[in-house]
Design an enzyme around this catalytic site. Sequence first.
Site, PDB file in Angstrom:
ATOM      1  N   HIS A 108      54.987  25.028  95.072  1.00  0.00           N
ATOM      2  CA  HIS A 108      53.951  25.737  94.317  1.00  0.00           C
ATOM      3  C   HIS A 108      52.877  24.748  93.841  1.00  0.00           C
ATOM      4  O   HIS A 108      51.671  25.013  93.984  1.00  0.00           O
ATOM      5  CB  HIS A 108      54.583  26.453  93.120  1.00  0.00           C
ATOM      6  CG  HIS A 108      53.590  27.038  92.168  1.00  0.00           C
ATOM      7  ND1 HIS A 108      53.116  28.323  92.285  1.00  0.00           N
ATOM      8  CD2 HIS A 108      52.963  26.501  91.086  1.00  0.00           C
ATOM      9  CE1 HIS A 108      52.249  28.566  91.317  1.00  0.00           C
ATOM     10  NE2 HIS A 108      52.135  27.469  90.568  1.00  0.00           N
ATOM     11  N   GLU A 109      53.306  23.610  93.286  1.00  0.00           N
ATOM     12  CA  GLU A 109      52.339  22.616  92.825  1.00  0.00           C
ATOM     13  C   GLU A 109      51.521  22.069  93.984  1.00  0.00           C
ATOM     14  O   GLU A 109      50.317  21.804  93.851  1.00  0.00           O
ATOM     15  CB  GLU A 109      53.065  21.478  92.101  1.00  0.00           C
ATOM     16  CG  GLU A 109      53.777  21.901  90.819  1.00  0.00           C
ATOM     17  CD  GLU A 109      52.840  22.540  89.814  1.00  0.00           C
ATOM     18  OE1 GLU A 109      51.686  22.077  89.697  1.00  0.00           O
ATOM     19  OE2 GLU A 109      53.241  23.519  89.160  1.00  0.00           O
ATOM     20  N   HIS A 129      48.546  24.168  94.836  1.00  0.00           N
ATOM     21  CA  HIS A 129      47.328  23.879  94.064  1.00  0.00           C
ATOM     22  C   HIS A 129      46.536  22.768  94.737  1.00  0.00           C
ATOM     23  O   HIS A 129      45.296  22.811  94.798  1.00  0.00           O
ATOM     24  CB  HIS A 129      47.700  23.469  92.636  1.00  0.00           C
ATOM     25  CG  HIS A 129      48.204  24.596  91.795  1.00  0.00           C
ATOM     26  ND1 HIS A 129      47.492  25.758  91.606  1.00  0.00           N
ATOM     27  CD2 HIS A 129      49.354  24.744  91.073  1.00  0.00           C
ATOM     28  CE1 HIS A 129      48.169  26.576  90.813  1.00  0.00           C
ATOM     29  NE2 HIS A 129      49.306  25.987  90.480  1.00  0.00           N
ATOM     30  N   GLU A 158      47.134  30.692  90.693  1.00  0.00           N
ATOM     31  CA  GLU A 158      48.601  30.730  90.664  1.00  0.00           C
ATOM     32  C   GLU A 158      49.143  31.639  91.769  1.00  0.00           C
ATOM     33  O   GLU A 158      50.161  31.318  92.399  1.00  0.00           O
ATOM     34  CB  GLU A 158      49.091  31.216  89.297  1.00  0.00           C
ATOM     35  CG  GLU A 158      48.764  30.284  88.144  1.00  0.00           C
ATOM     36  CD  GLU A 158      49.329  28.889  88.341  1.00  0.00           C
ATOM     37  OE1 GLU A 158      50.453  28.760  88.871  1.00  0.00           O
ATOM     38  OE2 GLU A 158      48.640  27.920  87.968  1.00  0.00           O
ATOM     39  N   ASP A 209      51.623  30.430  94.671  1.00  0.00           N
ATOM     40  CA  ASP A 209      52.892  31.138  94.917  1.00  0.00           C
ATOM     41  C   ASP A 209      53.032  31.499  96.392  1.00  0.00           C
ATOM     42  O   ASP A 209      54.102  31.328  96.999  1.00  0.00           O
ATOM     43  CB  ASP A 209      52.949  32.423  94.086  1.00  0.00           C
ATOM     44  CG  ASP A 209      53.358  32.173  92.644  1.00  0.00           C
ATOM     45  OD1 ASP A 209      53.725  31.023  92.313  1.00  0.00           O
ATOM     46  OD2 ASP A 209      53.296  33.132  91.846  1.00  0.00           O
TER      47      ASP A 209
END
Length: 411
Positions: free
Chosen positions: A276-277, A280, A353, A357
């Site tokens: 997930h990070e 970004h 986000e 995801d």
Amino acid sequence: MSAMGVVICLAIALSAALGVYLRKRQTDNVAANREAVPVDFARDVPLDEHRRAADYTIARTRLAMGETLYEAAVSILWLAVWMAPLYALVSQFLAPGLTRSVVFVLAVAGFGHLLELPFSLTNAFWLEERFGFNRLTLKTFILDEAKEALLGAAIGTPLLYGMFWLLGALPDTWWLVAYVAFMSLTVAMTVIYPTFIAPLFNKFTPMEEGTLKARMEALLAKCGFESNGLYVMDASKRSAHGNAYFTGFGKAKRIVFFDTLLEKHSVDEIESILAHELGHFKFGHVRGMILQAAILAFVGFAVLYWAFGNETFAGWFGLPNDPGVVIVALLLAKEPLSHLLRPLLAWRSRKNEFEADDFARQIVGKEPMISALTRLTRDNLSTLTPDPLYATFYFSHPPVPVRVAQLRAAG
């Protein structure tokens, strides 16, 4: 105080009233759903944990109500009552000039920090302690406060001197030079903070060799992410809450896991959190947030330019047209507008986000991500039933039920 000053103080009060209203909606909605776990989570979240999360959310939100009203009252008191005598006191010891302006701003910041202490103490040693999250000692709390104050003075003092000097040296273009310097520092801080400042508060150790590190490094290689290493932060020194993040640019990028996160999550879940990070990073969200900050800062410096050059602004509050007074008054007066902008900024953050995801789902699958989100929700006592309007204003991340539903719908 002029009529315009009264209008601004009234706007601060109305902004606080809106904040209280939204928080009241949140407590009412969470309380109304306290006795029933949402269907999608009934298998994984026991009813007693759901109730405890509701109680934590309600207690935290009620404390935030009091803090909202308190902060609004303090802001109005600064503008209407306290700033003038404080400036007069500083003026008794310092002649007009850069130092008087800088000292006044630092004095307001110092007193403001002291006024915030009651809520900081209540949050740590009553709310977080009551629900088993607090691991702060009073000694650590005091040391943290002292470090933050010293760092704020060490960084803020030269910046204030520089900006106020530019104001006299370049009366027409100072704000553009100050803006460029501010943004340069903002970008530099993405490297300076994790390397030099964060270690003043926490210990960062390289992740130990083993299965977990091997899985994380394989995921980094798969995503083409070059970093300065995987680190574990001793977050348990202060709190039981868990999290993970990456920071920095280029070769200075580093990935940090809270030790509390590693203690409670499976390897699959941790891998999904890292994925997930990395989402970004993949979608350039950090660059996008810096661009957003750059736009907002540009507007802010333009307003500062207007306020410094307009003698009537300080006069609205019956205050002298000193640069230090002007910048403090402007920072206090901006809160109503900042509050109204929050839904737009929060929407953009939530959009990021969702994208992160979906990236994690494509890389490691949806089940580990759903499991990780559920575990994070349970461990942090996050409510599964937030009020939608409250979330629109204050949630930088989409509510977990919405994130899980979107992951499941993706196939």
